[in-house]
Scaffold this active site. Sequence first.
Site, mmCIF file in Angstrom:
data_model
loop_
_atom_site.group_PDB
_atom_site.id
_atom_site.type_symbol
_atom_site.label_atom_id
_atom_site.label_comp_id
_atom_site.label_asym_id
_atom_site.label_seq_id
_atom_site.Cartn_x
_atom_site.Cartn_y
_atom_site.Cartn_z
ATOM 1 N N ARG A 180 0.852 -1.240 -0.024
ATOM 2 C CA ARG A 180 -0.088 0.046 0.121
ATOM 3 C C ARG A 180 0.881 1.011 -0.099
ATOM 4 O O ARG A 180 0.486 2.264 -0.764
ATOM 5 C CB ARG A 180 -1.034 0.023 1.217
ATOM 6 N N CYS A 239 -1.338 6.287 8.763
ATOM 7 C CA CYS A 239 -1.722 4.931 8.253
ATOM 8 C C CYS A 239 -2.707 5.101 7.567
ATOM 9 O O CYS A 239 -2.892 5.881 6.815
ATOM 10 C CB CYS A 239 -1.736 3.799 9.829
#
Length: 285
Positions: A180, A239
């Site tokens: 990611r 995050c």
Amino acid sequence: MADKSPFVVSPDWLEQHLHDPGLSIVDASWYLPDQKRDARAEYDAAHIPGAVFFDQDAVVDPESGLPHTLPSPTEFERHVSAMGITRDDTIIVYDGPGMFTAPRVWWMFRVMGASNVFVLDGGFDNWKADDRPVTNAPTKIAGTAFVPKFDAGRVVDLDAMGDVVARGSAQIADARGPGRFTGAEPEPRAGMRSGHMPGARNVHYATLSENGYLKDLDGLRAALAEAGIDPDRPVVTTCGSGVTAAVINLALASLGAADHRLYDGSWSQWGGRADTPVETGPADG
């Protein structure tokens, strides 16, 4: 024996202190859809005796369109007072796997002024595997008054994050998985661009623990160094939605880092906009 974080408690310690007055135990489990686990159902089926359930989808800012946004002090007070927790309690937070979502709630309590807050090392999965006490009995809760003392200095908003990226005034530690971070894997939330903030370093939260147990201080220092993060310099963590970023904050606090904040909007906010800079591929440098 290697030095451990002062912000975790061992399963042995908690088992010995389960019935101490002034102890509050919090199940902060939460799962991504692909984990196929239902945190509330698992809590109802079995939890540590005396634990209350902290719903990370409910204890949020109800006006925010983003997931897991930190609630106002008043909203936090309302939820946590109903859990029977006061700011002066010794608060032990756990999740299922260990070092996944519990550090977020540890961080939230600290932001709201509680000082005796710890994460259960190893999590509930290891607790059960070791045949420690569990119950399915509802926890009896006496409502209290959690009086927050909000520390806004621990939280970064979009404008402040933009300034950090533009000026390089702090290190950026991104807790998402490597795929990611580089953009090789799509984001699990619809409408998100892939990649990371310019200047960010990838500190996948899972590199900071082993089998749900937080690494010792030398291990934490080594994991951060490998990612290019210096605990002695300012750090902003991020995050997907501000949850696993707190694992890095726990690691930094454990090492005595003086300046570490959490970008609460995280990638859900940054990656969901068209006017924020995004890079793909490995971190520079």
